[in-house]
Design a protein around this motif. Sequence first.
Motif, mmCIF file in Angstrom:
data_model
loop_
_atom_site.group_PDB
_atom_site.id
_atom_site.type_symbol
_atom_site.label_atom_id
_atom_site.label_comp_id
_atom_site.label_asym_id
_atom_site.label_seq_id
_atom_site.Cartn_x
_atom_site.Cartn_y
_atom_site.Cartn_z
ATOM 1 N N SER A 131 -9.495 29.611 14.956
ATOM 2 C CA SER A 131 -9.657 30.875 14.228
ATOM 3 C C SER A 131 -11.104 31.358 14.202
ATOM 4 C CB SER A 131 -9.129 30.735 12.790
ATOM 5 O OG SER A 131 -9.818 29.713 12.093
ATOM 6 N N GLY A 132 -12.032 30.532 14.662
ATOM 7 C CA GLY A 132 -13.432 30.960 14.703
ATOM 8 C C GLY A 132 -14.294 29.862 15.296
ATOM 9 N N ALA A 133 -14.316 29.778 16.621
ATOM 10 C CA ALA A 133 -15.026 28.676 17.276
ATOM 11 C C ALA A 133 -16.528 28.751 17.050
ATOM 12 C CB ALA A 133 -14.723 28.666 18.772
ATOM 13 N N VAL A 134 -17.074 29.976 17.035
ATOM 14 C CA VAL A 134 -18.521 30.132 16.877
ATOM 15 C C VAL A 134 -18.813 30.509 15.429
ATOM 16 C CG1 VAL A 134 -20.599 31.307 17.682
ATOM 17 C CG2 VAL A 134 -18.739 30.839 19.285
ATOM 18 N N GLU A 135 -18.960 29.493 14.609
ATOM 19 C CA GLU A 135 -19.291 29.630 13.193
ATOM 20 C C GLU A 135 -20.426 28.650 12.909
ATOM 21 O OE1 GLU A 135 -18.128 31.441 10.628
ATOM 22 O OE2 GLU A 135 -16.614 32.579 11.726
ATOM 23 N N PRO A 136 -21.686 29.089 13.033
ATOM 24 C CA PRO A 136 -22.816 28.165 12.913
ATOM 25 C C PRO A 136 -22.800 27.307 11.653
ATOM 26 C CG PRO A 136 -23.583 30.253 13.779
ATOM 27 C CD PRO A 136 -22.140 30.454 13.412
ATOM 28 N N ALA A 137 -22.337 27.859 10.541
ATOM 29 C CA ALA A 137 -22.313 27.088 9.297
ATOM 30 C C ALA A 137 -21.262 25.988 9.302
ATOM 31 C CB ALA A 137 -22.069 28.024 8.112
ATOM 32 N N LEU A 138 -20.309 26.069 10.220
ATOM 33 C CA LEU A 138 -19.205 25.111 10.258
ATOM 34 C C LEU A 138 -19.273 24.136 11.428
ATOM 35 C CD1 LEU A 138 -15.952 27.165 9.456
ATOM 36 C CD2 LEU A 138 -17.004 25.395 8.050
ATOM 37 N N MET A 139 -19.982 24.486 12.470
ATOM 38 C CA MET A 139 -19.804 23.778 13.740
ATOM 39 C C MET A 139 -20.187 22.302 13.669
ATOM 40 S SD MET A 139 -20.961 26.951 16.147
ATOM 41 C CE MET A 139 -20.522 26.332 17.785
ATOM 42 N N MET A 140 -21.341 21.982 13.117
ATOM 43 C CA MET A 140 -21.738 20.577 13.038
ATOM 44 C C MET A 140 -20.832 19.819 12.066
ATOM 45 S SD MET A 140 -23.958 20.199 15.325
ATOM 46 C CE MET A 140 -24.248 18.460 14.981
ATOM 47 N N TRP A 141 -20.435 20.489 10.986
ATOM 48 C CA TRP A 141 -19.514 19.846 10.047
ATOM 49 C C TRP A 141 -18.209 19.513 10.753
ATOM 50 C CZ3 TRP A 141 -14.597 20.989 8.755
ATOM 51 C CH2 TRP A 141 -14.030 20.251 7.708
ATOM 52 N N ARG A 142 -17.695 20.441 11.557
ATOM 53 C CA ARG A 142 -16.433 20.191 12.249
ATOM 54 C C ARG A 142 -16.570 19.033 13.232
ATOM 55 N NH1 ARG A 142 -14.315 26.433 12.834
ATOM 56 N NH2 ARG A 142 -16.023 26.592 14.317
ATOM 57 N N ILE A 143 -17.699 18.966 13.903
ATOM 58 C CA ILE A 143 -17.910 17.867 14.854
ATOM 59 C C ILE A 143 -17.955 16.537 14.114
ATOM 60 C CG2 ILE A 143 -19.562 16.871 16.482
ATOM 61 C CD1 ILE A 143 -20.285 19.841 17.215
ATOM 62 N N GLU A 144 -18.674 16.490 12.998
ATOM 63 C CA GLU A 144 -18.746 15.250 12.217
ATOM 64 C C GLU A 144 -17.358 14.833 11.732
ATOM 65 O OE1 GLU A 144 -21.093 13.200 11.729
ATOM 66 O OE2 GLU A 144 -22.991 14.240 12.076
ATOM 67 N N THR A 145 -16.593 15.802 11.247
ATOM 68 C CA THR A 145 -15.242 15.507 10.772
ATOM 69 C C THR A 145 -14.373 15.007 11.922
ATOM 70 O OG1 THR A 145 -15.426 17.218 9.066
ATOM 71 C CG2 THR A 145 -13.209 16.461 9.620
ATOM 72 N N ALA A 146 -14.493 15.642 13.063
ATOM 73 C CA ALA A 146 -13.700 15.242 14.232
ATOM 74 C C ALA A 146 -14.050 13.832 14.689
ATOM 75 C CB ALA A 146 -13.918 16.227 15.373
ATOM 76 N N LEU A 147 -15.307 13.453 14.560
ATOM 77 C CA LEU A 147 -15.680 12.083 14.940
ATOM 78 C C LEU A 147 -14.943 11.060 14.078
ATOM 79 C CD1 LEU A 147 -19.528 12.519 15.510
ATOM 80 C CD2 LEU A 147 -17.821 11.916 17.250
ATOM 81 N N ARG A 148 -14.755 11.386 12.807
ATOM 82 C CA ARG A 148 -14.016 10.459 11.928
ATOM 83 C C ARG A 148 -12.528 10.459 12.241
ATOM 84 N NH1 ARG A 148 -17.230 13.157 8.117
ATOM 85 N NH2 ARG A 148 -15.403 14.272 7.288
ATOM 86 N N LEU A 149 -12.016 11.608 12.705
ATOM 87 C CA LEU A 149 -10.573 11.743 12.964
ATOM 88 C C LEU A 149 -10.211 11.540 14.434
ATOM 89 C CD1 LEU A 149 -9.931 14.930 10.789
ATOM 90 C CD2 LEU A 149 -9.288 12.586 10.208
#
Length: 211
Positions: A131-149
Amino acid sequence: MGGLLLWMGTPQLVAALVALDADAALQGVRSGSPGSPDQLAMAGEALTAANRWEKSGEREAARAVLLTFQAQGAPPGPDRDRLSAEALAAASAAVRLAPGQPHAWAHLATLLERGGDRKRAVEALRLSILSGAVEPALMMWRIETALRLRGDMDAEALSLLRRQIRLAWIIMPDEIAALSKRPDAHDLVTESLSLLNEEEMAHYVRLHGKR
């Protein structure tokens, strides 16, 4: 005609006015200075009252954030469990009402992961990216979360994660460079950057010049 339009717009107007009572608490949360539990509760009640006039995914997403902070501030026990369940319900309602909100999907992913529902957390994370791949405020958070999942991600989700890493590198290369030095992320970052295409490289050059 003017009276009819005014009447038709009344629910939206009343909802917006009622929701104003939550603004101060929401601004405090966004600035990292959430108010007292009572202030958070009153703000959540204002949003609930506003939604009785007009359902809004954005307001449900905000209410989920307020409830999450309330839960974090509560001692372990029934009250915290109740607030956590209400936060999850509000976040789920937010994405049903407004499925195009990447921040709402991200918050839902957080709540699902905390509750141990990793499969649904992966799905919410996937939809946050879609729904929004380029979201600077979210991108690193999403990567960190994905590493755990990562262990629960299928091929499609992993492909989206690799692309998210590439997009993050284009915008914030230093953060991705730092991430690549971590043992839990090195292989994934290296693999992701090896897939950079000409368009992505061109975006990088436009933003940063050649290095």
